[in-house]
Design a protein around this motif. Structure first.
Motif, PDB file in Angstrom:
ATOM      1  N   THR A   1       0.843  -1.196   0.000  1.00 48.64           N
ATOM      2  CA  THR A   1       0.000   0.000   0.000  1.00 48.64           C
ATOM      3  C   THR A   1       0.885   1.257   0.000  1.00 48.64           C
ATOM      4  OG1 THR A   1      -0.078   0.136   2.429  1.00 48.64           O
ATOM      5  CG2 THR A   1      -1.822  -1.128   1.353  1.00 48.64           C
ATOM      6  N   GLY A   2       0.287   2.370  -0.436  1.00 44.89           N
ATOM      7  CA  GLY A   2       0.938   3.667  -0.303  1.00 44.89           C
ATOM      8  C   GLY A   2       2.157   3.901  -1.170  1.00 44.89           C
ATOM      9  N   VAL A   3       2.347   3.089  -2.195  1.00 46.41           N
ATOM     10  CA  VAL A   3       3.472   3.328  -3.101  1.00 46.41           C
ATOM     11  C   VAL A   3       3.107   4.507  -4.002  1.00 46.41           C
ATOM     12  CG1 VAL A   3       4.943   2.350  -4.892  1.00 46.41           C
ATOM     13  CG2 VAL A   3       4.063   0.882  -3.071  1.00 46.41           C
ATOM     14  N   SER A   4       3.994   5.483  -4.076  1.00 49.71           N
ATOM     15  CA  SER A   4       3.728   6.683  -4.876  1.00 49.71           C
ATOM     16  C   SER A   4       4.961   7.033  -5.692  1.00 49.71           C
ATOM     17  CB  SER A   4       3.369   7.863  -3.960  1.00 49.71           C
ATOM     18  OG  SER A   4       4.494   8.233  -3.180  1.00 49.71           O
ATOM     19  N   ILE A   5       4.786   7.953  -6.610  1.00 53.01           N
ATOM     20  CA  ILE A   5       5.920   8.348  -7.444  1.00 53.01           C
ATOM     21  C   ILE A   5       6.980   9.053  -6.601  1.00 53.01           C
ATOM     22  CG2 ILE A   5       5.123  10.655  -8.143  1.00 53.01           C
ATOM     23  CD1 ILE A   5       5.926   9.678 -11.086  1.00 53.01           C
ATOM     24  N   GLN A   6       6.557   9.598  -5.458  1.00 55.55           N
ATOM     25  CA  GLN A   6       7.496  10.283  -4.565  1.00 55.55           C
ATOM     26  C   GLN A   6       8.388   9.311  -3.794  1.00 55.55           C
ATOM     27  OE1 GLN A   6       4.155  11.136  -4.658  1.00 55.55           O
ATOM     28  NE2 GLN A   6       4.468  12.988  -5.886  1.00 55.55           N
ATOM     29  N   ASN A   7       7.883   8.124  -3.458  1.00 53.88           N
ATOM     30  CA  ASN A   7       8.704   7.190  -2.686  1.00 53.88           C
ATOM     31  C   ASN A   7       9.200   5.994  -3.503  1.00 53.88           C
ATOM     32  OD1 ASN A   7       6.506   5.427  -2.875  1.00 53.88           O
ATOM     33  ND2 ASN A   7       5.827   5.733  -0.771  1.00 53.88           N
ATOM     34  N   LEU A   8       9.068   6.090  -4.812  1.00 54.01           N
ATOM     35  CA  LEU A   8       9.434   4.974  -5.686  1.00 54.01           C
ATOM     36  C   LEU A   8      10.876   4.525  -5.517  1.00 54.01           C
ATOM     37  CD1 LEU A   8       7.895   5.285  -9.267  1.00 54.01           C
ATOM     38  CD2 LEU A   8       7.801   3.362  -7.682  1.00 54.01           C
ATOM     39  N   GLU A   9      11.788   5.465  -5.421  1.00 55.65           N
ATOM     40  CA  GLU A   9      13.203   5.095  -5.338  1.00 55.65           C
ATOM     41  C   GLU A   9      13.468   4.219  -4.125  1.00 55.65           C
ATOM     42  OE1 GLU A   9      15.939   8.317  -5.783  1.00 55.65           O
ATOM     43  OE2 GLU A   9      14.823   9.220  -7.434  1.00 55.65           O
ATOM     44  N   LYS A  10      12.865   4.575  -2.988  1.00 58.04           N
ATOM     45  CA  LYS A  10      13.054   3.784  -1.775  1.00 58.04           C
ATOM     46  C   LYS A  10      12.436   2.401  -1.926  1.00 58.04           C
ATOM     47  CE  LYS A  10      13.197   7.720   1.423  1.00 58.04           C
ATOM     48  NZ  LYS A  10      12.529   8.369   2.592  1.00 58.04           N
ATOM     49  N   ILE A  11      11.264   2.342  -2.553  1.00 58.85           N
ATOM     50  CA  ILE A  11      10.567   1.071  -2.713  1.00 58.85           C
ATOM     51  C   ILE A  11      11.355   0.135  -3.627  1.00 58.85           C
ATOM     52  CG2 ILE A  11       8.497  -0.043  -3.618  1.00 58.85           C
ATOM     53  CD1 ILE A  11       8.073   1.432  -0.971  1.00 58.85           C
ATOM     54  N   VAL A  12      11.781   0.637  -4.769  1.00 57.82           N
ATOM     55  CA  VAL A  12      12.510  -0.197  -5.731  1.00 57.82           C
ATOM     56  C   VAL A  12      13.838  -0.657  -5.150  1.00 57.82           C
ATOM     57  CG1 VAL A  12      13.627  -0.225  -8.003  1.00 57.82           C
ATOM     58  CG2 VAL A  12      11.375   0.830  -7.734  1.00 57.82           C
ATOM     59  N   ALA A  13      14.455   0.167  -4.310  1.00 53.22           N
ATOM     60  CA  ALA A  13      15.741  -0.198  -3.722  1.00 53.22           C
ATOM     61  C   ALA A  13      15.613  -1.352  -2.737  1.00 53.22           C
ATOM     62  CB  ALA A  13      16.343   1.018  -3.015  1.00 53.22           C
TER      63      ALA A  13
ATOM     64  N   ALA B   1      12.225  -3.376  -2.006  1.00 49.44           N
ATOM     65  CA  ALA B   1      11.234  -4.413  -2.273  1.00 49.44           C
ATOM     66  C   ALA B   1      11.504  -5.161  -3.574  1.00 49.44           C
ATOM     67  CB  ALA B   1       9.841  -3.797  -2.302  1.00 49.44           C
ATOM     68  N   ASP B   2      10.875  -6.335  -3.687  1.00 47.49           N
ATOM     69  CA  ASP B   2      10.975  -7.143  -4.902  1.00 47.49           C
ATOM     70  C   ASP B   2       9.869  -6.812  -5.891  1.00 47.49           C
ATOM     71  OD1 ASP B   2      13.203  -9.060  -4.207  1.00 47.49           O
ATOM     72  OD2 ASP B   2      11.870  -9.382  -2.507  1.00 47.49           O
ATOM     73  N   GLY B   3       9.022  -5.870  -5.522  1.00 47.44           N
ATOM     74  CA  GLY B   3       7.916  -5.459  -6.369  1.00 47.44           C
ATOM     75  C   GLY B   3       6.919  -4.678  -5.539  1.00 47.44           C
ATOM     76  N   ALA B   4       5.823  -4.280  -6.168  1.00 45.69           N
ATOM     77  CA  ALA B   4       4.821  -3.497  -5.449  1.00 45.69           C
ATOM     78  C   ALA B   4       3.451  -3.702  -6.056  1.00 45.69           C
ATOM     79  CB  ALA B   4       5.179  -2.011  -5.469  1.00 45.69           C
ATOM     80  N   ILE B   5       2.433  -3.481  -5.215  1.00 47.82           N
ATOM     81  CA  ILE B   5       1.039  -3.507  -5.646  1.00 47.82           C
ATOM     82  C   ILE B   5       0.505  -2.095  -5.463  1.00 47.82           C
ATOM     83  CG2 ILE B   5      -1.242  -4.489  -5.224  1.00 47.82           C
ATOM     84  CD1 ILE B   5       0.242  -6.999  -4.154  1.00 47.82           C
ATOM     85  N   VAL B   6      -0.008  -1.516  -6.547  1.00 45.79           N
ATOM     86  CA  VAL B   6      -0.343  -0.078  -6.546  1.00 45.79           C
ATOM     87  C   VAL B   6      -1.806   0.132  -6.920  1.00 45.79           C
ATOM     88  CG1 VAL B   6       0.281   2.193  -7.432  1.00 45.79           C
ATOM     89  CG2 VAL B   6       2.028   0.398  -7.267  1.00 45.79           C
ATOM     90  N   GLY B   7      -2.502   0.912  -6.118  1.00 46.30           N
ATOM     91  CA  GLY B   7      -3.891   1.230  -6.403  1.00 46.30           C
ATOM     92  C   GLY B   7      -4.142   2.722  -6.433  1.00 46.30           C
ATOM     93  N   THR B   8      -4.144   3.343  -5.258  1.00 49.54           N
ATOM     94  CA  THR B   8      -4.527   4.752  -5.131  1.00 49.54           C
ATOM     95  C   THR B   8      -3.657   5.688  -5.969  1.00 49.54           C
ATOM     96  OG1 THR B   8      -5.332   4.298  -2.888  1.00 49.54           O
ATOM     97  CG2 THR B   8      -4.924   6.603  -3.464  1.00 49.54           C
ATOM     98  N   ALA B   9      -2.362   5.440  -6.022  1.00 49.13           N
ATOM     99  CA  ALA B   9      -1.454   6.346  -6.744  1.00 49.13           C
ATOM    100  C   ALA B   9      -1.750   6.410  -8.231  1.00 49.13           C
ATOM    101  CB  ALA B   9      -0.010   5.919  -6.525  1.00 49.13           C
ATOM    102  N   PHE B  10      -2.453   5.414  -8.763  1.00 48.44           N
ATOM    103  CA  PHE B  10      -2.786   5.388 -10.187  1.00 48.44           C
ATOM    104  C   PHE B  10      -4.104   6.096 -10.499  1.00 48.44           C
ATOM    105  CE2 PHE B  10      -0.294   1.193 -11.015  1.00 48.44           C
ATOM    106  CZ  PHE B  10       0.873   1.911 -11.206  1.00 48.44           C
ATOM    107  N   LYS B  11      -4.823   6.541  -9.476  1.00 47.09           N
ATOM    108  CA  LYS B  11      -6.144   7.136  -9.680  1.00 47.09           C
ATOM    109  C   LYS B  11      -6.056   8.635 -10.003  1.00 47.09           C
ATOM    110  CE  LYS B  11      -8.378   3.361  -8.095  1.00 47.09           C
ATOM    111  NZ  LYS B  11      -9.440   3.398  -7.097  1.00 47.09           N
TER     112      LYS B  11
END
Length: 270
Positions: A218-230, A232-242
């Protein structure tokens, strides 16, 4: 990275877009006689996600609030109709999630040919939906009975709107879940949809089970993408795409495209 992850999604660190379904028959906020509208809403979001470049999609009855832990047959039947009508339009690997019922999620996956499901499969929680008591042993046996051994299971180990009744540390939960249940992947969530998971928890969980894929849920956004990609092995995205980044809105294809362009750039560097 797990071999199956690359084989299924054809990329490293896949990003799965959520196709949130409107309220369904039997839900408190279902609009009577609106199933055609529900299907059209889902189709519009599906096409926006795929055209925007996501690596996979997951269909979920996200608007079936307030949620229950044992859904009625009409929920599974309605979701099967929706996915069935959209099946010819699906161009990427897809999964399903019947909130919050792992048995129903497996039943739906069997009916529509989904390749993965995400659920809370084990643990005892104090939650917004009451006492939440799960037994993965029963789920695993149902999976076997349905012949779904090849379907991938994403275990949400930090469920939304809930707290482990014994107050266990997420790292402990991750380790025991991997030992006892052999999940295909783990998901780490924030408080609710759209709320980021703790970066430190995500890091600690990944370090504790390095051989198991760990997804930001949850809560993956374009602002925190760098931290997530560094981490996690992947992400599930909902709200940020709306549209406007609001949970209740349609998926915005342009937001998805901009988001996935940054994902692809980060994956290339990584």
């Amino acid at each position: 990275m797990a071999v199956w992850l690359k084989e299924l999604f054809k990329v490293k660190k896949p990003f799965i877009g959520m196709c949130h379904l409107l309220p369904l028959p039997g839900d408190p906020f279902y609009k009577e006689g609106s199933m055609n509208e529900v299907v059209e809403w889902a189709k519009r979001d599906l096409m926006a996600l795929q055209n925007g470049g996501v690596d996979g999609v997951m269909f979920s009855n996200e608007f079936s609030r307030p949620y229950v832990t044992k859904v009625s047959a009409v929920t599974v039947a309605s979701m099967a109709r929706i996915v069935g009508e959209l099946k010819s339009d699906i161009r990427v690997p897809f999964g399903v999630d019947v909130l919050w019922d792992p048995i129903a999620s497996l039943d739906l996956a069997a009916a529509v040919g989904a390749q993965f499901i995400r659920e809370v499969f084990s643990g005892v929680y104090a939650s917004d939906f009451g006492l939440w008591d799960l037994n993965y042993g029963e789920v695993a046996r149902h999976r076997r009975a349905l012949g779904l051994q090849e379907i991938k299971l994403f275990f949400n180990i930090v469920p939304e709107s809930a707290r482990y009744l014994a107050g266990r540390d997420p790292v402990e939960i991750a380790k025991s879940t991997v030992f006892n249940h052999q999940p295909d992947a783990l998901c780490v969530s924030g408080l609710t949809a759209g709320v980021p998971a703790s970066a430190s928890v995500l890091q600690k969980v990944k370090e504790s089970v390095p051989e198991t894929p760990v997804f930001a849920n949850t809560g993956v956004s374009i602002q925190n993408l760098e931290k997530i990609v560094a981490v996690a092995d992947g992400a599930i995205v909902g709200t940020a795409f709306k549209f406007d980044g609001k949970f209740e809105n349609h998926v915005d294809e342009n937001r998805v495209r901009q988001f996935m362009q940054k994902v692809n750039a980060l994956r290339t560097v990584g």
